[in-house]
Design a protein around this motif. Structure first.
Motif, short mmCIF file in Angstrom:
data_model
loop_
_atom_site.label_atom_id
_atom_site.label_comp_id
_atom_site.label_asym_id
_atom_site.label_seq_id
_atom_site.Cartn_x
_atom_site.Cartn_y
_atom_site.Cartn_z
N VAL A 126 78.29 48.93 52.41
CA VAL A 126 78.35 48.63 53.84
C VAL A 126 79.77 48.85 54.34
N ILE A 127 79.87 49.45 55.51
CA ILE A 127 81.15 49.49 56.24
C ILE A 127 80.98 48.65 57.50
N VAL A 128 81.89 47.72 57.70
CA VAL A 128 81.91 46.90 58.90
C VAL A 128 83.14 47.29 59.70
N VAL A 129 82.95 47.64 60.95
CA VAL A 129 84.06 48.03 61.83
C VAL A 129 84.41 46.84 62.71
N GLY A 130 85.54 46.21 62.41
CA GLY A 130 85.98 45.06 63.19
C GLY A 130 85.96 43.79 62.36
N LEU B 196 91.33 41.06 71.98
CA LEU B 196 92.44 41.26 71.05
C LEU B 196 91.99 42.11 69.87
N ARG B 197 92.69 43.19 69.64
CA ARG B 197 92.42 44.03 68.47
C ARG B 197 93.45 43.67 67.39
N ALA B 198 93.08 42.76 66.54
CA ALA B 198 93.90 42.29 65.43
C ALA B 198 92.96 41.66 64.42
N ASN B 199 93.44 41.45 63.21
CA ASN B 199 92.60 40.81 62.22
C ASN B 199 92.23 39.40 62.70
N GLY B 200 90.95 39.15 62.86
CA GLY B 200 90.48 37.90 63.47
C GLY B 200 90.03 38.10 64.90
N GLY B 201 90.50 39.18 65.52
CA GLY B 201 90.04 39.54 66.86
C GLY B 201 90.32 38.46 67.89
N THR B 202 89.52 38.48 68.95
CA THR B 202 89.68 37.52 70.03
C THR B 202 89.38 36.11 69.55
N GLY B 203 88.75 35.99 68.39
CA GLY B 203 88.49 34.68 67.81
C GLY B 203 89.74 33.93 67.42
N LEU B 204 90.90 34.58 67.45
CA LEU B 204 92.15 33.87 67.20
C LEU B 204 92.56 33.03 68.40
N ALA B 205 92.19 33.50 69.59
CA ALA B 205 92.71 32.88 70.82
C ALA B 205 91.60 32.28 71.68
N GLY C 166 82.00 40.54 62.73
CA GLY C 166 82.25 41.33 61.54
C GLY C 166 82.57 40.48 60.33
N SER C 167 83.36 39.44 60.54
CA SER C 167 83.71 38.56 59.41
C SER C 167 82.48 37.84 58.87
N LEU C 168 81.59 37.42 59.77
CA LEU C 168 80.38 36.71 59.33
C LEU C 168 79.42 37.65 58.59
N LYS D 23 90.92 24.27 65.02
CA LYS D 23 89.98 25.21 65.66
C LYS D 23 89.55 26.29 64.67
N TYR D 24 88.26 26.58 64.67
CA TYR D 24 87.75 27.67 63.82
C TYR D 24 88.29 29.01 64.30
N THR D 25 88.69 29.83 63.37
CA THR D 25 88.94 31.25 63.65
C THR D 25 88.26 32.06 62.55
N PRO D 26 88.02 33.35 62.77
CA PRO D 26 87.38 34.17 61.73
C PRO D 26 88.17 34.24 60.44
N LEU D 27 89.47 33.94 60.49
CA LEU D 27 90.25 33.96 59.26
C LEU D 27 89.74 32.92 58.27
N ARG D 28 89.14 31.84 58.79
CA ARG D 28 88.58 30.82 57.92
C ARG D 28 87.39 31.37 57.13
N THR D 29 86.53 32.15 57.80
CA THR D 29 85.42 32.79 57.09
C THR D 29 85.94 33.83 56.10
N GLN D 30 86.95 34.59 56.51
CA GLN D 30 87.49 35.60 55.61
C GLN D 30 88.02 34.99 54.32
N ALA D 31 88.57 33.79 54.41
CA ALA D 31 89.08 33.12 53.21
C ALA D 31 87.96 32.80 52.22
N ARG D 32 86.72 32.82 52.71
CA ARG D 32 85.58 32.52 51.84
C ARG D 32 84.82 33.79 51.43
N TRP D 33 85.34 34.94 51.77
CA TRP D 33 84.69 36.19 51.37
C TRP D 33 84.60 36.30 49.84
#
Length: 608
Positions: A11-15, A108-117, A20-22, A259-269
């Protein structure tokens, strides 16, 4: 930059944002090799100290300011728009704007996306929201609330949502399974919420011919509170990160990490998931048989790479997903790619209470009024949800610093500035009484609101920038007018001094007039609808699984799939949709890898 582990993936996930993190986590947990390509930078895991320093030193403060951005992966931001003195607006950012009104949301185009802010608010959609088309505006979903309900629960577990199921059932009308408990107990109400409840609960306001009963209701949050031991059948919940301690800076930075951010899910990849940042995908490779074979991407140094996979998932934001599909000439049999762009236009009203209410503490909003989201009025005007804003006049007029400057210039009774003890006394009195209402409007899916590409406008890597045409329908404008009428009555019930005033100028690029009255809107950052979901390939881009009708192994996930954006903050629904689609992706991959049954071919053969 070279993708780790070779160029062939399951699988390739773009974003690497919310969706994408989920998706990557679900598929990685099931053993699939997943490559996540993120266009933006990846240094966002350096902690709040780095983000705080970036924000402190930014010349212009905005939700994106704390996070690393790159000219190779530009993002739209709030300061990109200014209003003209005589009405209209000027756009000078990443998005090329050509509509009568501006699309005012950033991302926001960054790791975590707009879910950071993001704000961290995580309410569910109402069952009625899935059939908005029945009211004559927007579209019906091909699925209903009950199809998504198990995934709402899964998303609430993954994000760590704090809420009261009984209150949500009674005040909002949300169905839950018997005994359901959120992972954490509701975030406590602010002092302002209590003041509002005391004045408003049990009262009613008129919305044309109907009266709407008021009840201040706490809002579900994806931020850490007190875990509920009854969650998950008594298993309880153990949150990651710190507990919310009431910082009033959740957007853009949560200093406590509550606050939840996608980086929290990424830590569980799982180890089978790999992330490559600074990787701007430029094309989905579509084979002659219609299947997606992989993607091309550009590193920020300009070098081109190609990676291949069994399945490709676009999860780059509603506008970026549409841009990538258009660049790839993919999934557009219906001519709906890029169309139906939606957001939550937000009417802000603001005033001064008679007494101190303790603003600028806690998350941006901890409670709201839910009674304007549903019912027959939806056929006449756009529904709306009312958020009670804890951050005073910040969103409407800027932070309190600006009131200091105003008082220094002209704050005295003679029109001269205030100084010294008088300045401190006046500031303490005024700022401590500031409050605001935030009316989030549903926007209908209009094919004329769309994202296109114009090769004359390109970014640093030579890729066409998104061109946006955006406007508000009369239905939305009637909703905004109705919301202003509700605000007038609320101000009266509170005995508050209404300071709301809309006028054209730099601060209000979303200024417009409707039936001779002035209004203006901000935007909530809830872009949706650009690869819309439906039950027919003739009228939609993706099916109920967010799978492109035209390409059986290409998914476009995120808010871009939503047929309606309704009135609730969309992140939780987006997360639930992503988890539901990930289950379908897993089934697709299993089907592709299932051993071929040869029995029938050899039936009757004289085998040794």
């Amino acid at each position: 930059m070279t993708a780790p582990g070779g160029r062939r993936w399951d699988v390739i996930v773009v974003g690497a944002g919310f969706a994408g993190s989920l998706v990557a986590k679900v598929l990685g947990d099931r053993g699939w090799r997943v490559l996540v390509l993120e266009a933006g930078a990846g240094a966002t895991d350096a902690g709040p100290d780095r983000a705080l320093e970036a924000y402190r030193t930014a010349l212009v403060k905005s939700p994106n300011s704390p996070y690393p951005t790159s000219p190779s992966a530009p993002s739209p931001d709030v300061p990109d728009l200014t209003g003209r003195p005589d009405g209209g607006y000027r756009a000078h950012g990443y998005l090329v704007q050509r509509g009568p009104l501006p699309y005012a949301s950033g991302y926001l185009r960054a790791n975590g996306g707009t879910g950071l802010a993001w704000t961290g608010l995580a309410p569910r959609m109402h069952p009625e929201d899935f059939r908005a088309g029945d009211f004559g505006h927007g579209r019906n979903w091909p699925i209903g609330y009950q199809d998504l309900e198990p995934y709402y629960r899964a998303a609430e577990h993954e994000l760590g949502v704090a809420a009261d199921a009984d209150e949500q059932r009674e005040a909002v009308g949300l169905p839950f399974p018997d005994g359901y408990r959120f992972p954490m107990r509701a975030i406590p109400r602010s002092h302002l919420d209590h003041v509002m409840a005391e004045a408003l609960d049990g009262r009613s306001v008129r919305d044309r011919e109907a009266r709407v009963r008021l009840r201040v209701t706490t809002t579900p949050h994806a931020r850490n509170g007190v875990p509920d031991p009854g969650h998950d059948g008594g298993a309880g919940y153990r949150p990651d990160g710190g507990r919310c301690v009431g910082h009033a800076s959740c957007v853009p930075i949560c200093p406590s990490g509550a606050k939840y951010t996608p980086l929290r899910t990424q830590a569980r990849w799982a180890p089978s998931v790999a992330l490559v940042t600074d990787a701007v995908v430029t094309r989905v490779r579509i084979a002659a048989n219609g299947r997606a074979g992989g993607v091309d991407y550009l590193a920020h140094d300009g070098r081109t790479h190609t990676v291949e996979a069994e399945l490709v998932v676009l999860a780059a934001h509603a506008i970026e997903n549409a841009k990538l599909l258009l660049l790839s000439d993919a999934a557009n049999r219906s001519d709906q790619v890029g169309r139906n762009l939606m957001d939550h236009p937000v009417l802000l009203t603001w005033g001064l209470m008679k007494h101190q209410i303790g603003p600028y503490r806690g998350p941006g909003s901890t409670s709201g009024l839910e009674g304007f989201r549903f019912g027959p009025a939806r056929a006449r005007r756009a529904p709306f949800r009312v958020e009670i804003g804890n951050w005073g006049w910040t969103w409407a007029l800027g932070p309190p610093d600006l009131r200091v400057a105003e008082l220094l210039r002209t704050g005295g009774p003679d029109g001269r500035g205030l100084f010294g003890a008088e300045l401190r006394r006046t500031l303490g009195d005024r700022v401590g009484r500031e409050f605001a209402f935030q009316f989030e409007m549903e926007q209908d899916a209009d094919p004329a609101n769309r994202v296109t590409l114009d090769p004359r406008h390109r970014d640093r890597l030579g890729l066409p920038r998104p061109v946006v045409h955006y406007d508000l329908s009369d239905w939305v404008k009637r909703g905004i007018a109705a919301a202003k009428g509700v605000s007038d009555q609320l101000m009266g019930l509170l005995g508050a001094e209404d300071r709301t005033r809309f006028e054209p100028g730099p601060a209000w690029p979303g200024y417009f007039e409707h039936e001779g009255r002035p209004y203006a809107y901000r935007a909530a950052g809830h872009g949706a609808g650009t690869h819309i979901m439906g039950d027919s390939p003739a009228t939609s881009v993706v099916d109920q699984w967010q799978r492109c009708w035209d390409h059986s192994n290409l998914y476009a996930v995120g808010c871009g799939s939503m047929p309606t954006v309704a009135t609730s903050n969309p992140s939780l629904t987006m997360a639930a949709l992503a988890l539901r689609s990930a289950d379908r992706m897993h089934q697709d991959l299993l089907a592709r890898h299932r051993p071929i049954r040869l029995k029938r071919a050899f039936e009757g053969a004289d085998l040794p």
